[in-house]
Motif scaffolding. Structure first.
Motif, PDB file in Angstrom:
ATOM      1  N   ARG A   9       0.822  -1.298   0.062  1.00 56.77           N
ATOM      2  CA  ARG A   9       0.025   0.068   0.089  1.00 56.77           C
ATOM      3  C   ARG A   9       0.854   1.081   0.115  1.00 56.77           C
ATOM      4  NH1 ARG A   9      -5.282  -1.789  -0.867  1.00 56.77           N
ATOM      5  NH2 ARG A   9      -4.915  -3.877  -0.852  1.00 56.77           N
ATOM      6  N   GLN A  59       1.577   5.460   0.515  1.00 57.23           N
ATOM      7  CA  GLN A  59       1.253   6.502   1.380  1.00 57.23           C
ATOM      8  C   GLN A  59       2.298   7.626   1.033  1.00 57.23           C
ATOM      9  OE1 GLN A  59      -1.260   7.130   3.262  1.00 57.23           O
ATOM     10  NE2 GLN A  59      -0.630   8.010   4.953  1.00 57.23           N
ATOM     11  N   TRP A  66      -1.227  -1.440   5.133  1.00 56.86           N
ATOM     12  CA  TRP A  66      -2.308  -1.114   5.806  1.00 56.86           C
ATOM     13  C   TRP A  66      -2.681  -1.797   7.162  1.00 56.86           C
ATOM     14  CZ3 TRP A  66      -6.957  -0.153   1.801  1.00 56.86           C
ATOM     15  CH2 TRP A  66      -6.542   0.922   1.092  1.00 56.86           C
ATOM     16  N   ILE A 126      -5.451  -2.921   9.511  1.00 56.13           N
ATOM     17  CA  ILE A 126      -6.925  -3.050   9.568  1.00 56.13           C
ATOM     18  C   ILE A 126      -7.395  -3.861  10.663  1.00 56.13           C
ATOM     19  CG2 ILE A 126      -7.030  -2.974   7.033  1.00 56.13           C
ATOM     20  CD1 ILE A 126      -7.796  -5.952   6.984  1.00 56.13           C
ATOM     21  N   VAL A 169      -9.821   0.690   8.317  1.00 60.20           N
ATOM     22  CA  VAL A 169      -8.310   0.972   8.000  1.00 60.20           C
ATOM     23  C   VAL A 169      -7.747   1.857   9.061  1.00 60.20           C
ATOM     24  CG1 VAL A 169      -6.480   1.503   6.142  1.00 60.20           C
ATOM     25  CG2 VAL A 169      -8.515   0.207   5.674  1.00 60.20           C
ATOM     26  N   TRP A 190      -1.596   3.565   8.229  1.00 58.84           N
ATOM     27  CA  TRP A 190      -0.562   2.856   7.252  1.00 58.84           C
ATOM     28  C   TRP A 190       0.896   3.005   7.979  1.00 58.84           C
ATOM     29  CZ3 TRP A 190       4.293   5.047   5.887  1.00 58.84           C
ATOM     30  CH2 TRP A 190       4.806   4.400   4.723  1.00 58.84           C
ATOM     31  N   GLY A 213     -14.708   8.379   8.617  1.00 61.29           N
ATOM     32  CA  GLY A 213     -13.716   8.073   7.388  1.00 61.29           C
ATOM     33  C   GLY A 213     -14.778   7.887   6.220  1.00 61.29           C
ATOM     34  N   THR A 223     -11.827   3.752   5.555  1.00 56.65           N
ATOM     35  CA  THR A 223     -10.575   4.333   5.882  1.00 56.65           C
ATOM     36  C   THR A 223     -10.602   5.526   6.898  1.00 56.65           C
ATOM     37  OG1 THR A 223     -10.532   5.759   3.983  1.00 56.65           O
ATOM     38  CG2 THR A 223      -9.416   3.621   3.489  1.00 56.65           C
ATOM     39  N   SER A 231     -10.302   8.680   9.323  1.00 54.88           N
ATOM     40  CA  SER A 231      -9.363   9.458   9.122  1.00 54.88           C
ATOM     41  C   SER A 231      -9.154  10.171  10.746  1.00 54.88           C
ATOM     42  CB  SER A 231     -10.048  10.600   8.399  1.00 54.88           C
ATOM     43  OG  SER A 231     -11.416  10.835   8.504  1.00 54.88           O
ATOM     44  N   ARG A 282      -2.367   8.213   9.356  1.00 54.26           N
ATOM     45  CA  ARG A 282      -3.759   7.555   9.006  1.00 54.26           C
ATOM     46  C   ARG A 282      -3.784   7.903   7.359  1.00 54.26           C
ATOM     47  NH1 ARG A 282      -5.809   5.838  13.544  1.00 54.26           N
ATOM     48  NH2 ARG A 282      -6.317   7.466  15.236  1.00 54.26           N
ATOM     49  N   VAL A 283      -4.882   6.936   6.811  1.00 57.18           N
ATOM     50  CA  VAL A 283      -4.961   6.891   5.366  1.00 57.18           C
ATOM     51  C   VAL A 283      -6.161   7.876   5.045  1.00 57.18           C
ATOM     52  CG1 VAL A 283      -5.653   5.567   3.660  1.00 57.18           C
ATOM     53  CG2 VAL A 283      -4.220   4.515   5.438  1.00 57.18           C
TER      54      VAL A 283
END
Length: 271
Positions: free
Chosen positions: A88, A90, A97, A99, A120, A123, A143, A183, A185, A202-203
């Motif tokens: 993944r 970023q 990730w 999860i 998620v 990262w 998210g 995902t 936030s 954070r993704v």
């Protein structure tokens, strides 16, 4: 040539060719209409945070009108469900990730169980930096809601999966699930925002570009059907022209035969 075209058989052939061409034109228009995909939902709607339970139901497929929506979820993280997904990006850095399964409070039960949704949490750059399990207790996650990914076959190290496939996670977690993931936030506990663990980022997923996608294969088929419509009319015209030419050749042969007949008669008299 007009006289040839007005023959009953060619008039009937013309009607058939026009009907066939009309069908091809309709098919061409249909292919053109299918070439434009559904536009993504406007950001004015997706960026307004809505409760997940009022936006999406467990067990239902996630369609474009619901995807990309920012949602809030009340519930709790399910202990012992943390997994890593490699590969993944970023900020152009490759990592993993993190999860976890999240029990969704107030969600309709499925088979007598409260459904979960994959979240998620963040990262990480290296699998050795995997954070501990999230805190227990009531939590709120904010998210972006995204559709499930396709499963990827092949062996994986313990604690990792190749993709965020809900179909695979349902078997690993042994719990019914929403057919999408979020995902995160923001994660908060009892109204207090929780900082991301050390080494975890954070993704943040941006909304989809507001462009209507084009399917070029449909456009190619549309042009092809239009060419077929023109060919049907051209083929009728070519057949009529060939019939007219045959009539002209037959008339010329008959005229030549008539000119030749008196000469033969006069030759016989002289004999």
């Amino acid at each position: 040539m007009l006289k040839t075209a007005l023959k009953p058989r060619w008039i009937l052939s013309l009607i058939f060719a026009l009907v066939l061409a009309s069908v091809f034109v309709v098919l061409s228009q249909w292919q053109f209409s299918q070439s434009e995909g559904d536009a993504p939902p406007p950001s004015s709607r997706t960026e307004t945070v809505k409760p997940l339970t009022k936006t999406f139901k467990p067990g239902e497929p996630l369609y474009k009108p619901d995807a990309d929506q920012r949602v809030s979820i009340d519930g709790s993280f399910l202990a012992g469900t943390q997994l890593l997904i490699p590969g993944r990006l970023q900020d152009e850095r490759e990592g993993y990730w993190v999860i976890n399964a999240f029990h969704v409070a107030s969600a309709p039960e499925t088979a007598g169980e409260t459904p979960v949704i994959p979240v998620v949490r963040g990262w990480i750059a290296d699998e050795g930096a995997a954070p501990p399990d999230p805190e227990s207790g009531t939590a709120t996650v904010v998210g972006r809601l995204l559709p499930t990914e396709a499963p990827i076959a092949g062996p994986m190290p313990d604690g990792q999966v190749a993709s965020l496939s809900v179909a695979q996670l349902v078997n690993l977690w042994d719990a019914p699930s929403y057919s999408g993931f979020v995902t995160a936030s923001e994660i908060s506990y009892q109204g207090e925002p929780a900082e991301a663990p050390s080494g975890v980022e954070r993704v943040l997923v941006d909304p989809q570009p507001q462009e209507t996608p084009l399917n070029w294969l449909n456009i190619f088929y549309a042009i092809e059907w239009f060419v077929f419509a023109g060919f049907a009319c051209f083929l009728w015209w070519r057949l009529v022209a060939d019939d007219y030419r045959r009539q002209q050749e037959d008339a010329e042969d008959a005229a030549a035969a008539e000119q030749l007949s008196p000469s033969q008669s006069q030759s016989e008299v002289q004999k």
